[in-house]
Design a protein around this motif. Structure first.
Motif, PDB file in Angstrom:
ATOM      1  N   VAL A 275       0.838  -1.062   0.073  1.00 28.51           N
ATOM      2  CA  VAL A 275      -0.251   0.374   0.010  1.00 28.51           C
ATOM      3  C   VAL A 275       0.609   1.196  -0.202  1.00 28.51           C
ATOM      4  N   ASN A 276       0.979   2.178  -1.099  1.00 29.59           N
ATOM      5  CA  ASN A 276       1.825   2.923  -1.018  1.00 29.59           C
ATOM      6  C   ASN A 276       0.702   4.457  -1.538  1.00 29.59           C
ATOM      7  N   VAL A 277       1.717   5.434  -2.328  1.00 31.12           N
ATOM      8  CA  VAL A 277       0.762   6.787  -2.567  1.00 31.12           C
ATOM      9  C   VAL A 277       0.073   6.190  -3.934  1.00 31.12           C
ATOM     10  N   ALA A 282      -3.340   4.558  -7.613  1.00 32.09           N
ATOM     11  CA  ALA A 282      -4.355   4.177  -9.067  1.00 32.09           C
ATOM     12  C   ALA A 282      -5.721   3.559  -8.434  1.00 32.09           C
ATOM     13  N   GLN A 283      -6.337   3.422  -7.029  1.00 34.69           N
ATOM     14  CA  GLN A 283      -7.423   3.031  -7.579  1.00 34.69           C
ATOM     15  C   GLN A 283      -8.699   3.981  -7.203  1.00 34.69           C
ATOM     16  N   LEU A 284      -8.102   4.932  -7.043  1.00 38.32           N
ATOM     17  CA  LEU A 284      -8.691   6.330  -6.729  1.00 38.32           C
ATOM     18  C   LEU A 284      -8.912   6.613  -8.435  1.00 38.32           C
ATOM     19  N   LEU A 285      -8.077   6.531  -9.007  1.00 37.32           N
ATOM     20  CA  LEU A 285      -9.193   6.675 -10.183  1.00 37.32           C
ATOM     21  C   LEU A 285      -9.451   6.146 -10.843  1.00 37.32           C
ATOM     22  N   ARG A 314       0.784   2.567   5.223  1.00 36.23           N
ATOM     23  CA  ARG A 314      -0.484   3.143   5.293  1.00 36.23           C
ATOM     24  C   ARG A 314      -0.516   4.731   4.643  1.00 36.23           C
ATOM     25  N   VAL A 315      -1.284   4.671   4.217  1.00 34.54           N
ATOM     26  CA  VAL A 315      -1.308   5.888   3.531  1.00 34.54           C
ATOM     27  C   VAL A 315      -2.816   6.465   3.731  1.00 34.54           C
TER      28      VAL A 315
END
Length: 626
Positions: A275-277, A282-285, A314-315
């Motif tokens: 889990v990174n930025v 990518a999933q946000l888009l 942790r993001v």
């Protein structure tokens, strides 16, 4: 590590919610493993897709009134069984949409299951997503239900609507949990709705707490595809997952949602993945349509979102802006499309274009006037032959002949099942020319593909929320009406779309290298009905001006080349994430249920664009490829 509290609404508490399923065929271990974690408050999962909605909807609409009600996802029960005892022990809540088109029937099975395991877990269910009667009444009264992707009115669809399902919000789930339910079975709630509902219950939010609800909506959007946010489908997979041997057991995601709505995305500590930025961006888009993300409970604004890497895996997500929901919600309308089938030929070596054209002309000649019986008939070559190939496989391409028809007999699915040399049919016409065909003529010998299979058409439109009979059915026999929201806002049908202001000239960054865009640009694409969304983003802040200046709508059309359908393309930016987002309207040939292409879900559009050559500043390229 966040810990459970004891009083809902306390500003010191954090709700830990775990996504245990992103689809019917997701890995089964998730619920069993996460139920063992006493720090998890809620387990939720997504079992429904546009494809499953049509199959289950047809199943419900076509059965006899006294038939058994089984239009739900039984795989949920199989996943739940080994987790039940720990769910009860750790006092966890469960909210899922596995009820599909028969949530009550699934709830009854789960009620018996928890008794069989000697627990006191309480099971409630939510209904109201079936709006078939209301939809058909409105249709008779002249409503046009314009398509969200194409704006075409439904009277031009050409097929008879069979059933309609509305996307419900999370308020019914919240009310179920407030009234003591431990497990809430839903039908077609929006993918993120279980997270919205659980957070409303846990933090005692009201329907007017739009900032908090918007955060929960974004959290649900990030979590609902399970490991898509922990390394699955990630364009950085080679160096960040494969080279570290960290990709065979990607952890399922966990959201830690605070009382003010802000949240952290993390994952199981004992599993792989990352889990990174970049994975969160990518999933946000993924599968969004514009800067506004609509839901039955709230509208979230995406273009001001910020992500910070707080610690490994942790993001933190901030910058979400909430506003009232629209007075409408999305509905999916199912119709029987007919039958579809396909035949494949293998073409090797030289003259591929001419060989494919020969097959096409001969096949059409064999069909004669019958070709008018096909609503879809396509001849597509997949692959290309390199110069001086090193082996025969690399010199071979696939020609796919794909057909859809409402004439079952022509698709070998009517009175005569199967392909026969003396019976007119799609399969017969495709293969009868083999002996007068192209050099090396070789069809795929499995003729089962040439026998027609039923397919469905799917229509997406808007539906007034106040015409939905949204109800909660409690474990102790009550039926509670869930009213439509009263504080709503009407939004323009067309979202904000723009090319970047003040683009910088290409020579701003000095020397360039001609290379694939994806060597330094991450991305993700997906489908919403026949719309295809495409998000592209860079890793470093100083690369943002280059990306936004390069990727105009016109440049995207140039990169699409023959894949440009000539239809509308929307564009917006998320500057803090160094991201450009495009929505290719009505790009996917009617969507996953009836598409004639291989990329029925639009997921490979991004990979196609990322492999296209562009001029990349050398200063960026020298930092290393993705």
């Amino acid at each position: 590590m966040a810990t459970k509290g004891t009083v809902n609404g306390s500003s010191k508490r954090v709700m830990r919610i775990a996504g245990v399923s992103g689809g019917v065929f997701d890995r089964f271990r998730a619920m069993e493993d996460l139920a063992k974690d006493p720090t998890i408050d809620v387990l939720f999962g997504d079992w429904i897709s546009e494809i499953s909605m049509t199959f289950r909807g047809n199943e419900r609409a076509s059965r006899q009134p006294d038939a058994e009600q089984v239009a739900f996802e039984m795989s949920f029960v199989a996943m739940l069984k080994p987790a039940i005892e720990n769910i009860a022990k750790n006092k966890q809540k469960v909210a899922v949409n596995a009820g599909s088109c028969d949530p009550e029937a699934l709830a009854k099975i789960v009620q018996q299951l928890v008794k069989d395991y000697d627990t006191d877990l309480k099971v409630s269910w939510v209904t109201g997503d079936d709006v078939t009667e209301q939809f058909k009444d409105m249709l008779k009264n002249g409503d046009k239900f314009p398509s969200l992707p194409s704006d075409t009115t439904i009277d031009q669809w050409g097929v008879e609507p069979l059933c309609a399902q509305a996307y419900l919000g999370g308020v019914g789930i919240a009310e179920a949990l407030r009234r003591g339910a431990d497990i809430v079975i839903c039908g077609r709630v929006a993918d993120a709705a279980p997270v919205v509902g659980a957070a409303m219950w846990y933090h005692n939010w009201g329907r007017g707490d739009f900032t908090q609800l918007a955060y929960a909506l974004v959290a649900g959007h990030l979590l609902e595809c399970s490991s898509y946010v922990t390394g699955g489908y990630y364009t950085g997979f080679k160096k960040e997952l494969v080279l570290t041997n960290n990709f065979t057991n990607c952890g399922f995601p966990i959201g830690e949602i605070e009382a003010d709505g802000q949240f952290v995305i993390t994952k199981e500590e004992t599993a792989g993945g990352i889990v990174n930025v970049q994975t969160v961006t990518a999933q946000l888009l993924y599968e969004i349509q514009g800067p506004l993300y609509y839901n039955s409970d709230v509208t979230a604004r995406f273009d001001q979102i910020k992500l910070v890497q707080e610690a490994p895996n942790r993001v933190r997500v901030t910058g979400v802006v909430g506003s009232p929901p629209p007075p409408t919600t999305k509905i999916g309308v199912t119709a029987k499309g007919g039958w579809q089938a396909e035949v494949h030929f293998f073409l090797t070596g030289l003259d591929i274009v001419e060989k494919a054209e020969l097959i096409k002309i001969q096949t059409l000649e064999s069909m004669g006037d019958y070709r008018k019986e096909f609503q879809t008939l396509s001849f597509n070559v997949t692959g290309s032959v390199p110069m001086n190939p090193k082996n025969q496989a690399s010199a071979t391409v696939d020609l796919r002949i794909f057909a859809q028809s409402r004439n079952a007999d022509l698709m070998s699915a009517g009175t005569h099942k199967g392909v026969a040399p003396d019976t007119p049919s799609f399969g017969k016409w495709c293969i009868e020319n083999c002996l007068q065909g192209y050099p090396g003529g070789t069809p795929a010998m499995d003729l089962r593909q040439s026998i027609g299979k039923p397919f469905f058409e799917y229509w997406v439109a808007l539906f007034p929320q106040d015409k939905i009979n949204h109800e909660l059915h409690t474990f102790d026999g009550e039926t509670i009406s869930i009213p439509a929201p009263t504080n709503t806002k009407v939004y323009p049908r067309q979202q904000e779309s723009y090319d970047t202001p003040s683009p910088l000239p290409p020579n701003t960054w000095g020397d360039t290298i001609r290379a694939p865009l994806g060597h330094i640009v991450h991305g993700r694409s997906g489908d919403k009905s026949s719309d295809c969304n495409l998000g592209l983003f860079v890793r470093n802040a100083d690369e943002w001006d280059w990306l936004r200046s390069l990727l105009s709508v016109g440049k995207l059309r140039e990169l699409l080349e023959e894949e440009d359908k000539g239809k509308k393309i929307d564009r917006f930016e998320i500057p803090a994430l160094f991201a450009v987002h495009f929505l290719l309207r009505d790009h996917l040939d009617r969507g996953a249920n009836s598409s004639s292409t291989y990329d029925i879900l639009g997921k490979n559009v991004c990979e196609y664009i990322r492999c296209k050559l562009v001029d990349i500043p050398k200063v960026f390229y020298d930092r290393g490829t993705i």
